[in-house]
Motif scaffolding. Structure first.
Motif, PDB file in Angstrom:
ATOM      1  N   ALA A 287       0.839  -1.195   0.000  1.00 36.78           N
ATOM      2  CA  ALA A 287       0.000   0.000   0.000  1.00 36.78           C
ATOM      3  C   ALA A 287       0.878   1.249   0.000  1.00 36.78           C
ATOM      4  O   ALA A 287       1.697   1.441   0.897  1.00 36.78           O
ATOM      5  CB  ALA A 287      -0.918   0.007   1.209  1.00 36.78           C
ATOM      6  N   GLN A 288       0.711   2.068  -1.036  1.00 41.77           N
ATOM      7  CA  GLN A 288       1.415   3.338  -1.119  1.00 41.77           C
ATOM      8  C   GLN A 288       0.392   4.453  -1.208  1.00 41.77           C
ATOM      9  O   GLN A 288      -0.632   4.321  -1.879  1.00 41.77           O
ATOM     10  CB  GLN A 288       2.345   3.367  -2.336  1.00 41.77           C
ATOM     11  CG  GLN A 288       3.465   2.340  -2.270  1.00 41.77           C
ATOM     12  CD  GLN A 288       4.393   2.435  -3.463  1.00 41.77           C
ATOM     13  OE1 GLN A 288       4.028   3.012  -4.495  1.00 41.77           O
ATOM     14  NE2 GLN A 288       5.579   1.880  -3.341  1.00 41.77           N
ATOM     15  N   HIS A 289       0.685   5.548  -0.530  1.00 43.94           N
ATOM     16  CA  HIS A 289      -0.275   6.651  -0.468  1.00 43.94           C
ATOM     17  C   HIS A 289       0.388   7.960  -0.868  1.00 43.94           C
ATOM     18  O   HIS A 289       1.598   8.132  -0.718  1.00 43.94           O
ATOM     19  CB  HIS A 289      -0.847   6.800   0.950  1.00 43.94           C
ATOM     20  CG  HIS A 289      -1.580   5.594   1.444  1.00 43.94           C
ATOM     21  ND1 HIS A 289      -0.941   4.474   1.933  1.00 43.94           N
ATOM     22  CD2 HIS A 289      -2.908   5.326   1.517  1.00 43.94           C
ATOM     23  CE1 HIS A 289      -1.834   3.569   2.298  1.00 43.94           C
ATOM     24  NE2 HIS A 289      -3.033   4.060   2.051  1.00 43.94           N
ATOM     25  N   ASP A 290      -0.425   8.904  -1.379  1.00 47.32           N
ATOM     26  CA  ASP A 290       0.080  10.253  -1.614  1.00 47.32           C
ATOM     27  C   ASP A 290      -0.292  11.126  -0.410  1.00 47.32           C
ATOM     28  O   ASP A 290      -0.738  10.618   0.617  1.00 47.32           O
ATOM     29  CB  ASP A 290      -0.456  10.819  -2.937  1.00 47.32           C
ATOM     30  CG  ASP A 290      -1.992  10.866  -2.971  1.00 47.32           C
ATOM     31  OD1 ASP A 290      -2.615  10.920  -1.907  1.00 47.32           O
ATOM     32  OD2 ASP A 290      -2.546  10.853  -4.095  1.00 47.32           O
ATOM     33  N   LYS A 291      -0.126  12.429  -0.547  1.00 47.56           N
ATOM     34  CA  LYS A 291      -0.371  13.342   0.580  1.00 47.56           C
ATOM     35  C   LYS A 291      -1.628  14.192   0.363  1.00 47.56           C
ATOM     36  O   LYS A 291      -1.747  15.298   0.870  1.00 47.56           O
ATOM     37  CB  LYS A 291       0.850  14.260   0.770  1.00 47.56           C
ATOM     38  CG  LYS A 291       2.155  13.531   1.038  1.00 47.56           C
ATOM     39  CD  LYS A 291       2.097  12.765   2.339  1.00 47.56           C
ATOM     40  CE  LYS A 291       3.432  12.081   2.623  1.00 47.56           C
ATOM     41  NZ  LYS A 291       3.388  11.312   3.893  1.00 47.56           N
ATOM     42  N   PHE A 292      -2.587  13.605  -0.356  1.00 45.68           N
ATOM     43  CA  PHE A 292      -3.768  14.372  -0.744  1.00 45.68           C
ATOM     44  C   PHE A 292      -4.515  14.939   0.460  1.00 45.68           C
ATOM     45  O   PHE A 292      -5.030  16.051   0.412  1.00 45.68           O
ATOM     46  CB  PHE A 292      -4.697  13.476  -1.570  1.00 45.68           C
ATOM     47  CG  PHE A 292      -5.876  14.188  -2.153  1.00 45.68           C
ATOM     48  CD1 PHE A 292      -5.746  14.946  -3.302  1.00 45.68           C
ATOM     49  CD2 PHE A 292      -7.123  14.122  -1.557  1.00 45.68           C
ATOM     50  CE1 PHE A 292      -6.822  15.605  -3.857  1.00 45.68           C
ATOM     51  CE2 PHE A 292      -8.215  14.785  -2.102  1.00 45.68           C
ATOM     52  CZ  PHE A 292      -8.059  15.527  -3.254  1.00 45.68           C
TER      53      PHE A 292
END
Length: 224
Positions: A177-182
């Motif tokens: 699981a990779q996430h952005d900083k939205f």
């Protein structure tokens, strides 16, 4: 009359739900789709997808909606679940299989009818989505039971059907699981989860193969 309602009220309803579902995934998932242009140039495609989570069906339909209408296939029990009647109807879902309690002749007649429906859908330029494994994976790899014959039956009945595999990465419990900083402005450490859909044309699936060998070959492709 049914076709008229599908092209008017049905189309408006699909657009409305497309906006809702697409907005949800835009807010909480960062989704990219590779190969979507290939599907646009290839109407009436059988899409064989990996099945990594409960989001797969609506996510795929939402991401591909503006490219091609995708008719999902679902198991008989799921299709006839009263709680899911409306989304099944709106999406134009096609029920596969049949109750095991039915007599063999009745089950065979049902399979013949479904293959005719799928053939008509494909000839009309709509794509058909099918999860060859039949259920959400409970392990890192896709496992297709040797007795599942849906994909081979469709290709045997409609041999000129174009085929594509669809790999879903970044969404299942066994995928990183990779996430952005939205959502960082709200103080949340995790933003939207990155999800990749990859469409790949397949030209050499042979429905004349033994069923177990056919499924093993398809399984290898989905895990490749």
């Amino acid at each position: 009359m049914k076709r008229f309602f599908d092209k008017t009220l049905g189309r408006w309803t699909r657009h409305f739900f497309f906006v809702l579902v697409r907005s949800y995934y835009a807010l909480f998932y960062n989704v990219s789709v590779s190969g979507k242009h290939l599907l646009q140039a290839q109407p009436g495609t059988l899409i064989l997808a990996t099945h990594v989570s409960r989001h797969d069906g609506p996510l795929i339909a939402a991401m591909l909606y503006s490219t091609a209408r995708v008719r999902p296939t679902v198991h008989w029990d799921e299709f006839h679940n009263k709680a899911q009647w409306f989304p099944m109807y709106v999406s134009g879902a096609i029920a596969l299989s049949s109750p095991k309690s039915w007599e063999a002749e009745r089950r065979a007649a049902r399979k013949t009818k479904v293959l005719k429906i799928i053939g008509k859908v494909l000839r009309n330029g709509n794509s058909v989505l099918l999860f060859p494994a039949g259920k959400i994976r409970r392990q890192p790899e896709e496992i297709i039971a040797p007795h599942l014959s849906g994909v081979r039956d469709i290709l045997a009945a409609h041999p000129d059907t174009p085929v594509m595999t669809l790999h879903i990465d970044g969404l299942g419990q066994f995928q990183p699981a990779q996430h952005d900083k939205f959502w960082s402005f709200l103080g949340r450490q995790k933003g939207r989860r990155h999800v990749q859909l990859t469409l790949t044309p397949v030209t050499d699936l042979d429905p004349k193969e033994d069923l177990a060998a056919f499924n093993a070959d398809l399984e290898r492709r989905l895990n490749g």
